[in-house]
Motif scaffolding. Structure first.
Motif, PDB file in Angstrom:
ATOM      1  N   TRP A 129       0.811  -1.219   0.000  1.00  0.00           N
ATOM      2  CA  TRP A 129       0.000   0.000   0.000  1.00  0.00           C
ATOM      3  C   TRP A 129       0.844   1.269   0.000  1.00  0.00           C
ATOM      4  O   TRP A 129       0.328   2.364  -0.209  1.00  0.00           O
ATOM      5  CB  TRP A 129      -0.940   0.008   1.207  1.00  0.00           C
ATOM      6  N   GLU A 130       2.147   1.156   0.206  1.00  0.00           N
ATOM      7  CA  GLU A 130       3.004   2.336   0.258  1.00  0.00           C
ATOM      8  C   GLU A 130       3.425   2.761  -1.149  1.00  0.00           C
ATOM      9  O   GLU A 130       3.586   1.922  -2.037  1.00  0.00           O
ATOM     10  CB  GLU A 130       4.259   2.045   1.089  1.00  0.00           C
ATOM     11  N   PRO A 131       3.650   4.061  -1.379  1.00  0.00           N
ATOM     12  CA  PRO A 131       4.170   4.499  -2.684  1.00  0.00           C
ATOM     13  C   PRO A 131       5.643   4.142  -2.810  1.00  0.00           C
ATOM     14  O   PRO A 131       6.364   4.036  -1.812  1.00  0.00           O
ATOM     15  CB  PRO A 131       3.964   6.019  -2.647  1.00  0.00           C
ATOM     16  N   TRP A 132       6.115   3.963  -4.044  1.00  0.00           N
ATOM     17  CA  TRP A 132       7.523   3.620  -4.257  1.00  0.00           C
ATOM     18  C   TRP A 132       8.451   4.730  -3.771  1.00  0.00           C
ATOM     19  O   TRP A 132       9.616   4.474  -3.440  1.00  0.00           O
ATOM     20  CB  TRP A 132       7.776   3.326  -5.737  1.00  0.00           C
ATOM     21  N   GLU A 133       7.959   5.964  -3.706  1.00  0.00           N
ATOM     22  CA  GLU A 133       8.809   7.058  -3.236  1.00  0.00           C
ATOM     23  C   GLU A 133       9.266   6.845  -1.794  1.00  0.00           C
ATOM     24  O   GLU A 133      10.295   7.382  -1.378  1.00  0.00           O
ATOM     25  CB  GLU A 133       8.063   8.394  -3.339  1.00  0.00           C
ATOM     26  N   LYS A 134       8.507   6.060  -1.025  1.00  0.00           N
ATOM     27  CA  LYS A 134       8.873   5.817   0.369  1.00  0.00           C
ATOM     28  C   LYS A 134       9.493   4.436   0.573  1.00  0.00           C
ATOM     29  O   LYS A 134       9.638   3.978   1.704  1.00  0.00           O
ATOM     30  CB  LYS A 134       7.639   5.975   1.260  1.00  0.00           C
ATOM     31  N   ALA A 135       9.866   3.779  -0.513  1.00  0.00           N
ATOM     32  CA  ALA A 135      10.441   2.439  -0.408  1.00  0.00           C
ATOM     33  C   ALA A 135      11.854   2.498   0.172  1.00  0.00           C
ATOM     34  O   ALA A 135      12.586   3.474  -0.014  1.00  0.00           O
ATOM     35  CB  ALA A 135      10.471   1.776  -1.784  1.00  0.00           C
ATOM     36  N   ALA A 136      12.229   1.435   0.891  1.00  0.00           N
ATOM     37  CA  ALA A 136      13.605   1.299   1.366  1.00  0.00           C
ATOM     38  C   ALA A 136      14.491   0.920   0.184  1.00  0.00           C
ATOM     39  O   ALA A 136      14.057   0.237  -0.748  1.00  0.00           O
ATOM     40  CB  ALA A 136      13.679   0.235   2.451  1.00  0.00           C
ATOM     41  N   SER A 137      15.754   1.360   0.210  1.00  0.00           N
ATOM     42  CA  SER A 137      16.654   1.143  -0.923  1.00  0.00           C
ATOM     43  C   SER A 137      17.990   0.605  -0.432  1.00  0.00           C
ATOM     44  O   SER A 137      18.524   1.068   0.582  1.00  0.00           O
ATOM     45  CB  SER A 137      16.856   2.452  -1.693  1.00  0.00           C
ATOM     46  N   LEU A 138      18.523  -0.384  -1.155  1.00  0.00           N
ATOM     47  CA  LEU A 138      19.827  -0.971  -0.840  1.00  0.00           C
ATOM     48  C   LEU A 138      20.686  -0.965  -2.098  1.00  0.00           C
ATOM     49  O   LEU A 138      20.210  -1.309  -3.184  1.00  0.00           O
ATOM     50  CB  LEU A 138      19.667  -2.409  -0.338  1.00  0.00           C
ATOM     51  N   LEU A 139      21.968  -0.580  -1.977  1.00  0.00           N
ATOM     52  CA  LEU A 139      22.921  -0.622  -3.081  1.00  0.00           C
ATOM     53  C   LEU A 139      23.891  -1.766  -2.850  1.00  0.00           C
ATOM     54  O   LEU A 139      24.507  -1.866  -1.781  1.00  0.00           O
ATOM     55  CB  LEU A 139      23.676   0.708  -3.190  1.00  0.00           C
ATOM     56  N   LEU A 140      24.033  -2.641  -3.846  1.00  0.00           N
ATOM     57  CA  LEU A 140      24.835  -3.853  -3.699  1.00  0.00           C
ATOM     58  C   LEU A 140      25.793  -3.987  -4.871  1.00  0.00           C
ATOM     59  O   LEU A 140      25.464  -3.627  -6.004  1.00  0.00           O
ATOM     60  CB  LEU A 140      23.928  -5.083  -3.638  1.00  0.00           C
ATOM     61  N   SER A 141      26.976  -4.527  -4.609  1.00  0.00           N
ATOM     62  CA  SER A 141      27.972  -4.770  -5.654  1.00  0.00           C
ATOM     63  C   SER A 141      28.431  -6.216  -5.600  1.00  0.00           C
ATOM     64  O   SER A 141      28.468  -6.839  -4.525  1.00  0.00           O
ATOM     65  CB  SER A 141      29.182  -3.837  -5.478  1.00  0.00           C
ATOM     66  N   ASN A 142      28.786  -6.752  -6.763  1.00  0.00           N
ATOM     67  CA  ASN A 142      29.375  -8.089  -6.875  1.00  0.00           C
ATOM     68  C   ASN A 142      28.504  -9.176  -6.252  1.00  0.00           C
ATOM     69  O   ASN A 142      29.007 -10.130  -5.662  1.00  0.00           O
ATOM     70  CB  ASN A 142      30.770  -8.118  -6.221  1.00  0.00           C
ATOM     71  N   THR A 143      27.195  -9.044  -6.340  1.00  0.00           N
ATOM     72  CA  THR A 143      26.307 -10.066  -5.796  1.00  0.00           C
ATOM     73  C   THR A 143      24.972 -10.015  -6.521  1.00  0.00           C
ATOM     74  O   THR A 143      24.591  -8.971  -7.062  1.00  0.00           O
ATOM     75  CB  THR A 143      26.080  -9.863  -4.286  1.00  0.00           C
ATOM     76  N   THR A 144      24.295 -11.148  -6.548  1.00  0.00           N
ATOM     77  CA  THR A 144      22.950 -11.206  -7.131  1.00  0.00           C
ATOM     78  C   THR A 144      21.966 -11.769  -6.112  1.00  0.00           C
ATOM     79  O   THR A 144      21.040 -12.494  -6.461  1.00  0.00           O
ATOM     80  CB  THR A 144      22.941 -12.063  -8.411  1.00  0.00           C
ATOM     81  N   HIS A 145      22.196 -11.461  -4.848  1.00  0.00           N
ATOM     82  CA  HIS A 145      21.231 -11.821  -3.814  1.00  0.00           C
ATOM     83  C   HIS A 145      21.287 -10.791  -2.693  1.00  0.00           C
ATOM     84  O   HIS A 145      22.257 -10.038  -2.560  1.00  0.00           O
ATOM     85  CB  HIS A 145      21.474 -13.234  -3.272  1.00  0.00           C
ATOM     86  N   CYS A 146      20.244 -10.777  -1.898  1.00  0.00           N
ATOM     87  CA  CYS A 146      20.122  -9.782  -0.835  1.00  0.00           C
ATOM     88  C   CYS A 146      19.304 -10.390   0.297  1.00  0.00           C
ATOM     89  O   CYS A 146      18.244 -10.979   0.062  1.00  0.00           O
ATOM     90  CB  CYS A 146      19.439  -8.522  -1.385  1.00  0.00           C
ATOM     91  N   ARG A 147      19.789 -10.254   1.515  1.00  0.00           N
ATOM     92  CA  ARG A 147      19.101 -10.791   2.689  1.00  0.00           C
ATOM     93  C   ARG A 147      18.403  -9.654   3.432  1.00  0.00           C
ATOM     94  O   ARG A 147      19.028  -8.656   3.795  1.00  0.00           O
ATOM     95  CB  ARG A 147      20.099 -11.486   3.609  1.00  0.00           C
ATOM     96  N   LEU A 148      17.102  -9.808   3.638  1.00  0.00           N
ATOM     97  CA  LEU A 148      16.314  -8.817   4.367  1.00  0.00           C
ATOM     98  C   LEU A 148      15.976  -9.377   5.743  1.00  0.00           C
ATOM     99  O   LEU A 148      15.300 -10.402   5.856  1.00  0.00           O
ATOM    100  CB  LEU A 148      15.029  -8.480   3.609  1.00  0.00           C
ATOM    101  N   SER A 149      16.458  -8.720   6.776  1.00  0.00           N
ATOM    102  CA  SER A 149      16.217  -9.178   8.143  1.00  0.00           C
ATOM    103  C   SER A 149      14.752  -9.003   8.520  1.00  0.00           C
ATOM    104  O   SER A 149      14.136  -7.980   8.200  1.00  0.00           O
ATOM    105  CB  SER A 149      17.104  -8.402   9.116  1.00  0.00           C
ATOM    106  N   HIS A 150      14.204 -10.008   9.215  1.00  0.00           N
ATOM    107  CA  HIS A 150      12.804  -9.898   9.646  1.00  0.00           C
ATOM    108  C   HIS A 150      12.620  -8.757  10.637  1.00  0.00           C
ATOM    109  O   HIS A 150      11.518  -8.230  10.797  1.00  0.00           O
ATOM    110  CB  HIS A 150      12.332 -11.218  10.265  1.00  0.00           C
ATOM    111  N   GLU A 151      13.715  -8.335  11.300  1.00  0.00           N
ATOM    112  CA  GLU A 151      13.623  -7.221  12.242  1.00  0.00           C
ATOM    113  C   GLU A 151      13.417  -5.888  11.522  1.00  0.00           C
ATOM    114  O   GLU A 151      12.952  -4.918  12.127  1.00  0.00           O
ATOM    115  CB  GLU A 151      14.885  -7.163  13.104  1.00  0.00           C
ATOM    116  N   ASP A 152      13.790  -5.839  10.247  1.00  0.00           N
ATOM    117  CA  ASP A 152      13.613  -4.610   9.466  1.00  0.00           C
ATOM    118  C   ASP A 152      12.285  -4.584   8.721  1.00  0.00           C
ATOM    119  O   ASP A 152      11.999  -3.619   8.000  1.00  0.00           O
ATOM    120  CB  ASP A 152      14.758  -4.457   8.460  1.00  0.00           C
ATOM    121  N   LEU A 153      11.496  -5.641   8.866  1.00  0.00           N
ATOM    122  CA  LEU A 153      10.209  -5.733   8.178  1.00  0.00           C
ATOM    123  C   LEU A 153       9.083  -5.671   9.197  1.00  0.00           C
ATOM    124  O   LEU A 153       9.244  -6.067  10.349  1.00  0.00           O
ATOM    125  CB  LEU A 153      10.122  -7.034   7.374  1.00  0.00           C
ATOM    126  N   VAL A 154       7.939  -5.188   8.766  1.00  0.00           N
ATOM    127  CA  VAL A 154       6.771  -5.070   9.638  1.00  0.00           C
ATOM    128  C   VAL A 154       5.990  -6.378   9.592  1.00  0.00           C
ATOM    129  O   VAL A 154       5.646  -6.873   8.511  1.00  0.00           O
ATOM    130  CB  VAL A 154       5.877  -3.897   9.199  1.00  0.00           C
TER     131      VAL A 154
END
Length: 367
Positions: free
Chosen positions: A151-176
């Motif tokens: 329901w949130e607009p993309w303008e308020k999305a969280a953003s991560l910058l990654l190099s030399n990888t094609t995966h990303c781990r999102l901690s459950h503590e950072d999610l609602v």
């Protein structure tokens, strides 16, 4: 096909004269203007034709947004096998040039196969791969991952910058907890790779659900406007807000007294069982070391009910009816004793014939 070329029409007298008519848009004529050239496969040299602007009287029609031309030229080459070629050239030089270094101007295709998996730890793992044809850049690519609740607009999305990888781990503590999330990823050459360019388009989106997290207020966060306001918001289950009220309490310093923020505003979220509550804390004398402690908890509600204004006397006891000598009836009862004898009691007596309660009679007495 351009308007001049589309409107071009030519005819000749098969002796020496060639005549052509064409038109161009008035605005285009004012900006650049076009010239008609003619050549044939004998001389093979473009020759400028002499053109004259046709007036409204010549055209016998109402003026419009086009400029009409009639052009003439003389030639001696007529016959089968003679090809007449006509072309237009702008009266101003119009061109742009650029030397392009391929690997300094890279925009890859969007990453592919974005997916989300749940890990044993409760965290979520996002994986993707470089687009087909982009693998040649190897580790030169860096990625931007953005994620948000649906329901949130993309303008308020969280953003991560990654190099030399094609995966990303999102901690459950950072999610609602108890929320629906979506994520997307895009790629560009990394600055350290020696390549340069711009981001690709976004990948296809991937979605997932976080497990429910109980009834505690969640997603409490605050943003300072840099001047005099600290805006805090949190989310609570919509159903429990009908029974309990939540308040925001804060301390400007560890030693200061706790204060309550007011008013608390509320906004329902679409299609989910939560509401967003918020409150704005006034800030004064802030500095780079200022740190507020905030807390959201249930407020204790109190209501004053004065006992002497809300007395409900117990019903009288031992009600009896006695017939008197003058054919009247005497009704007696024992009243309920109150804590103070000076309090007067009022009585309401109802009586009716058997099976005729709808015709009840009413009298009032005080004692």
């Amino acid at each position: 096909e351009s308007i001049p070329m589309k409107s071009l029409s030519c005819y000749n007298d098969y002796n020496s004269q060639v005549t052509c008519t064409w038109m161009e848009h008035s605005e285009a004529h004012a900006l650049v203007g076009m010239t008609l050239y003619h050549r044939d496969n004998i001389i093979m040299e473009d020759k400028k034709m002499l053109c004259k602007h046709q007036t409204e009287n010549d055209l016998h029609e109402a003026p419009d947004s086009f400029v009409h031309w009639v052009c003439r030229n003389t030639t001696i080459n007529f016959g089968i096998g003679v090809d007449d070629i006509y072309s237009f050239k702008p009266n101003k030089m119009l061109q742009a040039e650029l030397n392009v270094h391929l690997f300094q101007n890279v925009q890859t295709l969007p990453p592919q196969n974005l997916s989300v998996g749940l890990m044993r730890s409760g965290d979520f793992l996002l994986t993707w791969k470089a687009a087909d044809g982009s693998q040649g850049l190897g580790n030169a690519l860096e990625y931007e991952v953005t994620y948000k609740r649906e329901w949130e607009p993309w303008e308020k999305a969280a953003s991560l910058l990654l190099s030399n990888t094609t995966h990303c781990r999102l901690s459950h503590e950072d999610l609602v907890a108890g929320s629906s999330y979506i994520a997307r990823v895009r790629a560009r050459p990394g600055w350290a790779s020696g390549f340069a360019g711009q981001y690709s388009e976004w990948s296809m989106e991937a979605s997932w659900e976080t497990p429910e997290g109980g009834l505690q207020p969640k997603n409490l966060h605050c943003l300072f406007n840099g001047a005099d306001r600290l805006m805090c918001s949190w989310e609570v289950k919509k159903a429990i807000t009908t029974s309990v009220l939540f308040g925001l309490f804060f301390r400007a310093t560890p030693s200061s007294a706790e204060e309550e923020c007011s008013p608390v505003n509320e906004k329902a979220l679409p299609h989910i069982p939560y509401v967003v509550q918020s409150c704005e804390i006034p800030v004064s004398n802030s500095n780079s070391q200022s740190q507020y402690h905030v807390s959201v908890r249930v407020k204790t509600e109190e209501k004053l009910i004065e006992a002497y204004k809300n007395i409900k006397v117990l019903p009288p006891a031992n009600v009896s009816v006695t017939a008197t000598e003058n054919q009247e009836y005497e009704l007696r009862w024992i009243k309920h004793t109150l804590g103070y004898s000076f309090i007067k009691q009022g009585y309401q007596v109802k009586y009716w014939k058997t099976h005729q309660y709808e015709k009840v009679s009413l009298r009032r007495y005080r004692s």
